[in-house]
Enzyme design. Structure first.
Site, mmCIF file in Angstrom:
data_model
loop_
_atom_site.group_PDB
_atom_site.id
_atom_site.type_symbol
_atom_site.label_atom_id
_atom_site.label_comp_id
_atom_site.label_asym_id
_atom_site.label_seq_id
_atom_site.Cartn_x
_atom_site.Cartn_y
_atom_site.Cartn_z
ATOM 1 N N ASN A 263 36.927 32.186 42.453
ATOM 2 C CA ASN A 263 38.128 33.145 42.900
ATOM 3 C C ASN A 263 39.073 33.551 41.728
ATOM 4 O O ASN A 263 39.963 34.638 41.646
ATOM 5 C CB ASN A 263 38.875 32.544 44.159
ATOM 6 N N TYR B 45 39.637 44.884 33.698
ATOM 7 C CA TYR B 45 39.398 44.401 35.030
ATOM 8 C C TYR B 45 38.392 45.157 35.660
ATOM 9 O O TYR B 45 37.474 44.308 36.611
ATOM 10 C CB TYR B 45 40.696 44.623 35.774
ATOM 11 N N LYS C 256 34.929 43.122 37.109
ATOM 12 C CA LYS C 256 34.565 42.872 38.481
ATOM 13 C C LYS C 256 33.313 43.632 38.758
ATOM 14 O O LYS C 256 32.561 43.218 39.777
ATOM 15 C CB LYS C 256 35.656 43.375 39.372
ATOM 16 N N ILE D 209 45.767 43.322 48.647
ATOM 17 C CA ILE D 209 46.240 42.252 49.345
ATOM 18 C C ILE D 209 47.675 41.850 49.472
ATOM 19 O O ILE D 209 48.020 41.645 48.197
ATOM 20 C CB ILE D 209 45.035 40.861 49.315
ATOM 21 N N THR E 28 50.077 39.606 48.442
ATOM 22 C CA THR E 28 50.177 38.260 47.679
ATOM 23 C C THR E 28 51.536 38.358 46.932
ATOM 24 O O THR E 28 52.213 39.374 47.154
ATOM 25 C CB THR E 28 48.918 38.065 46.542
#
Length: 248
Positions: free
Chosen positions: A89, A155, A159, A188, A190
């Protein structure tokens, strides 16, 4: 208690999605080794899980270090006796720049953590899963593992690479009962989102069909399912936990 008797290793587990995954797996009966580089938060997370009656430990792990992955796997086997589940993760977003403005250093930093870190993880984890007679690997990709995004070339590339790596591992080790899947979270809620102004958060929410940001626990539910025997015929796939983002 879908994961009763299982032993798991989760990277990037000190906070956010990683911590939620560790907590969900413990709630399902697993013993979990939390790994991260943020030692104070990692120790705190493991301590709080133990305080609630779960079985958890913490270990410092720099995912760019091949030897560190081998140590983490050995540590998990020493603590729990075996390893059944690995969740890769750990990741960073990197700097927001146009592609031509990225330096080799800013590119390399994101690729080293987000893609090479996953490769080094599965490289160390697979032998332990084979010793166990099989197991499950879940690699955390992103919605940006399926589509592009301005100013995030390293990124996005990393991914996408995680998804390709996941499918390759599934093909190579399926006959030996090692399953490997990827999960692609949407935006998300966070700590990173906490720093985004309200207007920006609203804009991000509107990108999702459900018109809201996701919660770490919702990603953790999917990861826990994929790690469990209920997902015994699922491998080599990408699963979006994205509130409909990719349906646009």
């Amino acid at each position: 208690m879908e994961l009763q008797g299982k032993a798991a290793l989760v990277t990037g587990a000190a906070m956010g999605i990683g911590r939620a995954i560790a907590e969900r797996m413990v709630a399902e009966g697993a013993q979990v080794l939390l790994c991260d580089v943020v030692d104070d938060l990692g120790e705190q997370a493991a301590s709080e899980i133990r305080g609630a009656g779960g079985h958890a430990a913490y270990l410092h792990l720099d995912v760019t270090n091949p030897q560190a992955h081998a140590i983490a796997v050995a540590h998990a086997e020493a603590l729990f006796g075996w390893l059944d589940i690995a969740v890769n993760n750990a990741g960073i977003s990197g700097e927001f720049r146009k592609t031509a403005e990225h330096t080799p250093e800013t590119w390399r930093q994101v690729i080293d953590i987000n893609l090479s870190g996953v490769f080094l993880g599965v490289r160390a984890q697979i032998p332990a899963l084979l010793r166990r007679g099989g197991g499950s690997i879940v690699n955390i990709s992103s919605i940006l593992g399926q589509v592009g995004h301005p100013d995030l070339a390293p990124y996005v590339a990393a991914k996408h690479g995680v998804v390709g790596l996941t499918r390759t591992v599934a093909l190579e080790y399926g006959r030996q009962r090692v399953r490997c899947n990827a999960v692609g979270p949407g935006f998300i809620w966070t700590r990173l989102i906490d720093n985004v102004p309200e207007e920006g958060r609203r804009g991000l929410a509107e990108l999702h069909a459900l018109d809201r940001l996701g919660e770490a626990r919702e990603v953790a539910e999917l990861v826990s399912f994929l790690a469990s025997d209920r997902a015994s015929f699922l491998t080599g796939n990408y699963y979006a936990a994205d509130g409909g983002y990719l349906s646009r």
